[in-house]
Design an enzyme around this catalytic site. Structure first.
Site, mmCIF file in Angstrom:
data_model
loop_
_atom_site.group_PDB
_atom_site.id
_atom_site.type_symbol
_atom_site.label_atom_id
_atom_site.label_comp_id
_atom_site.label_asym_id
_atom_site.label_seq_id
_atom_site.Cartn_x
_atom_site.Cartn_y
_atom_site.Cartn_z
ATOM 1 N N ASP A 150 -4.707 -6.633 10.716
ATOM 2 C CA ASP A 150 -4.945 -8.082 10.702
ATOM 3 C C ASP A 150 -5.312 -8.536 9.282
ATOM 4 O OD1 ASP A 150 -4.939 -8.197 13.742
ATOM 5 O OD2 ASP A 150 -6.546 -6.784 13.342
ATOM 6 N N HIS A 209 -9.921 -7.046 17.465
ATOM 7 C CA HIS A 209 -8.478 -6.975 17.205
ATOM 8 C C HIS A 209 -7.774 -7.582 18.422
ATOM 9 C CE1 HIS A 209 -4.530 -5.734 16.048
ATOM 10 N NE2 HIS A 209 -4.389 -4.980 17.117
HETATM 11 P P1 NAD Z 1 4.043 4.490 21.961
HETATM 12 O O1 NAD Z 1 4.147 4.258 23.425
HETATM 13 O O2 NAD Z 1 5.283 4.532 21.136
HETATM 14 O O3 NAD Z 1 3.274 5.871 21.704
HETATM 15 C C1 NAD Z 1 2.091 6.176 22.334
HETATM 16 C C2 NAD Z 1 2.081 7.678 22.555
HETATM 17 O O4 NAD Z 1 0.812 8.020 23.078
HETATM 18 C C3 NAD Z 1 3.139 8.147 23.572
HETATM 19 O O5 NAD Z 1 3.922 9.165 22.977
HETATM 20 C C4 NAD Z 1 2.304 8.677 24.731
HETATM 21 O O6 NAD Z 1 2.903 9.792 25.385
HETATM 22 C C5 NAD Z 1 1.010 9.052 24.006
HETATM 23 N N1 NAD Z 1 -0.151 9.142 24.889
HETATM 24 C C6 NAD Z 1 -0.452 8.422 25.998
HETATM 25 N N2 NAD Z 1 -1.588 8.848 26.536
HETATM 26 C C7 NAD Z 1 -2.051 9.837 25.746
HETATM 27 C C8 NAD Z 1 -3.192 10.687 25.794
HETATM 28 N N3 NAD Z 1 -4.074 10.602 26.786
HETATM 29 N N4 NAD Z 1 -3.349 11.606 24.819
HETATM 30 C C9 NAD Z 1 -2.443 11.718 23.832
HETATM 31 N N5 NAD Z 1 -1.329 10.961 23.749
HETATM 32 C C10 NAD Z 1 -1.148 10.031 24.687
HETATM 33 O O7 NAD Z 1 3.006 3.418 21.405
HETATM 34 P P2 NAD Z 1 2.752 2.990 19.895
HETATM 35 O O8 NAD Z 1 3.645 1.858 19.559
HETATM 36 O O9 NAD Z 1 2.724 4.200 19.024
HETATM 37 O O10 NAD Z 1 1.286 2.345 20.034
HETATM 38 C C11 NAD Z 1 0.173 3.144 20.356
HETATM 39 C C12 NAD Z 1 -1.058 2.269 20.572
HETATM 40 O O11 NAD Z 1 -1.438 1.601 19.370
HETATM 41 C C13 NAD Z 1 -0.863 1.137 21.604
HETATM 42 O O12 NAD Z 1 -2.034 1.020 22.394
HETATM 43 C C14 NAD Z 1 -0.688 -0.095 20.725
HETATM 44 O O13 NAD Z 1 -1.011 -1.287 21.428
HETATM 45 C C15 NAD Z 1 -1.677 0.222 19.630
HETATM 46 N N6 NAD Z 1 -1.552 -0.537 18.384
HETATM 47 C C16 NAD Z 1 -2.703 -0.925 17.761
HETATM 48 C C17 NAD Z 1 -2.648 -1.616 16.571
HETATM 49 C C18 NAD Z 1 -3.911 -2.086 15.867
HETATM 50 O O14 NAD Z 1 -3.803 -2.842 14.894
HETATM 51 N N7 NAD Z 1 -5.115 -1.676 16.272
HETATM 52 C C19 NAD Z 1 -1.401 -1.884 15.981
HETATM 53 C C20 NAD Z 1 -0.246 -1.464 16.645
HETATM 54 C C21 NAD Z 1 -0.322 -0.789 17.846
HETATM 55 C C1 LMR Z 2 -0.520 -5.420 16.733
HETATM 56 O O1 LMR Z 2 -1.429 -6.171 16.362
HETATM 57 O O2 LMR Z 2 0.623 -5.466 16.243
HETATM 58 C C2 LMR Z 2 -0.811 -4.383 17.779
HETATM 59 O O3 LMR Z 2 -2.127 -4.478 18.247
HETATM 60 C C3 LMR Z 2 0.167 -4.383 18.886
HETATM 61 C C4 LMR Z 2 -0.016 -5.555 19.802
HETATM 62 O O4 LMR Z 2 -0.124 -5.342 21.014
HETATM 63 O O5 LMR Z 2 -0.073 -6.682 19.315
#
Ligand code: NAD
Ligand code: LMR
Length: 324
Positions: free
Chosen positions: A159, A187
């Site tokens: 962010d 967030h």
């Molecule tokens: P994705 O679905 O591509 O990958 C997530 C992976 O986590 C999958 O491979 C899944 O098998 C694995 N997983 C699920 N449960 C698990 C566990 N208990 N232990 C280990 N691995 C596990 O998702 P992504 O796009 O990589 O996003 C991951 C997370 O990050 C989501 O919750 C998304 O919303 C979050 N995210 C946060 C931010 C932020 O700014 N904080 C930004 C982007 C995404």
């Molecule tokens: C983001 O800010 O891009 C991530 O937290 C993914 C989402 O769910 O918005």
């Protein structure tokens, strides 16, 4: 060369990790003189995909990678780790808010908090990326009573970076010219990207932009950026999320260049009560972070800071049973 450090990355076969792991292995997080041991965690159904990722890491012949552990057991993945990047969890889809993931993801972080408590280095630095990141970090921390709560952080650096670029583009300057931007709170769509303390090329940001742009364009654009990316890409942000995770950990470990935003345990600073993980302006030095104190908070900012604090309290109430 230094001794290798152990870094756990959960969700190793997911889309964020596909960018994150390779940048860590290349030295972008801890520097070109820091060898690493990668400890990758996945769920059993994704182990074959994770093995493919391991094959690709090996095929890069990274000079800094000393070993790779791939496992579906958090007790193995977190053994002796110095850094934990907790990414693995479900992402949201179109039309969802991040807190809609609370039920699906919260249990993951209580299990992983316990495993960190039992197996990680006593100095481990933990970053929670998986959403809803702030409350998931709180769950992990509450399940790790032998570690200090300050070792658990959540990611609002994405962010922060988004807001930096929006302001730089609006003022016709470069992100390098922007200083003292702050993201307060959660967030989520209630976060408060605050430019009231910010200077662009040495001038107060609020003198360079119209108030209406700040309130009606900049703030909602930053708050809704994650949703806009999901709409455009059909999947949530990945490379930019990985870049922000690298920035967060890099600065925590090696020091920040000025003020950055990190979600950390609230300690009463700026009137935010303890018991939640709240995004604050911090400076990092010598492996620690410190909240930057002394900013004057006007009525507009206070209301926005309060709204995002209230949301974090509601999220906490919804997972009370997982807080140990
Ligand atoms: P994705 O679905 O591509 O990958 C997530 C992976 O986590 C999958 O491979 C899944 O098998 C694995 N997983 C699920 N449960 C698990 C566990 N208990 N232990 C280990 N691995 C596990 O998702 P992504 O796009 O990589 O996003 C991951 C997370 O990050 C989501 O919750 C998304 O919303 C979050 N995210 C946060 C931010 C932020 O700014 N904080 C930004 C982007 C995404
Ligand atoms: C983001 O800010 O891009 C991530 O937290 C993914 C989402 O769910 O918005």
């Amino acid at each position: 060369m230094k001794d290798p450090v152990r870094i756990a990355i959960t969700g190793g076969a997911g889309q964020i990790s596909y960018s994150l792991i390779f940048r860590i292995a290349a030295g972008d997080m801890l520097g070109p003189d820091q060898p690493v041991i990668l400890q990758l965690l996945e769920i059993p159904q994704a182990m074959e995909a994770l093995n493919g990722v391991v094959m690709e890491i090996n095929d890069c012949a990274f000079p800094l990678v000393r070993d790779i552990v791939a496992t579906d057991d958090p007790n193995v993945a977190f053994k002796d780790i110095d850094y934990g990047l907790l990414v693995g969890s479900k992402p949201r889809g179109p039309g969802m808010e991040r807190k809609d993931l609370l039920e699906a993801n919260a249990a993951i972080f209580s299990v992983q908090g316990k495993a960190l408590n039992d197996h990680a280095s006593r100095d481990v630095k933990v970053l929670v990326v998986g959403n809803p990141a702030n409350t998931n970090a709180l769950i992990a921390s509450c399940n790790a009573p032998d570690l200090d709560a300050g070792q658990f952080t959540a990611m609002t650096r994405l962010d922060h970076n988004r807001a930096m670029t929006q302001l730089a583009q609006k003022t016709g300057r470069h992100v390098n010219d922007v200083e003292s931007l702050i993201v307060w709170g959660n967030h989520s769509a209630t976060q408060y990207p605050d430019i009231s303390q910010c200077r662009v090329d040495g001038k107060p940001a609020l003198e360079l932009v119209e108030r209406d742009w700040y309130e009606s364009d900049f703030i909602p654009t930053v708050q809704q950026r994650g949703a806009a990316i999901i709409k455009a890409r059909g999947a949530s942000s990945a490379a930019s999320a990985a870049a922000a995770a690298i920035d967060h950990m890099h600065d925590w470990a090696l020091g920040s260049d000025g003020i950055v935003s990190m979600s950390i345990p609230a300690d009463g600073s700026y009137g935010i009560e303890e018991g939640i993980i709240y995004s604050y302006p911090v400076r990092c030095k010598g492996g620690s972070y410190e909240i930057v104190q002394g900013f004057e908070i006007d009525a507009f900012s206070r209301e926005k800071m309060q709204a995002t604090e209230n949301e974090l309290r509601e999220e906490r109430a919804a997972v009370e049973h997982l807080l140990g």
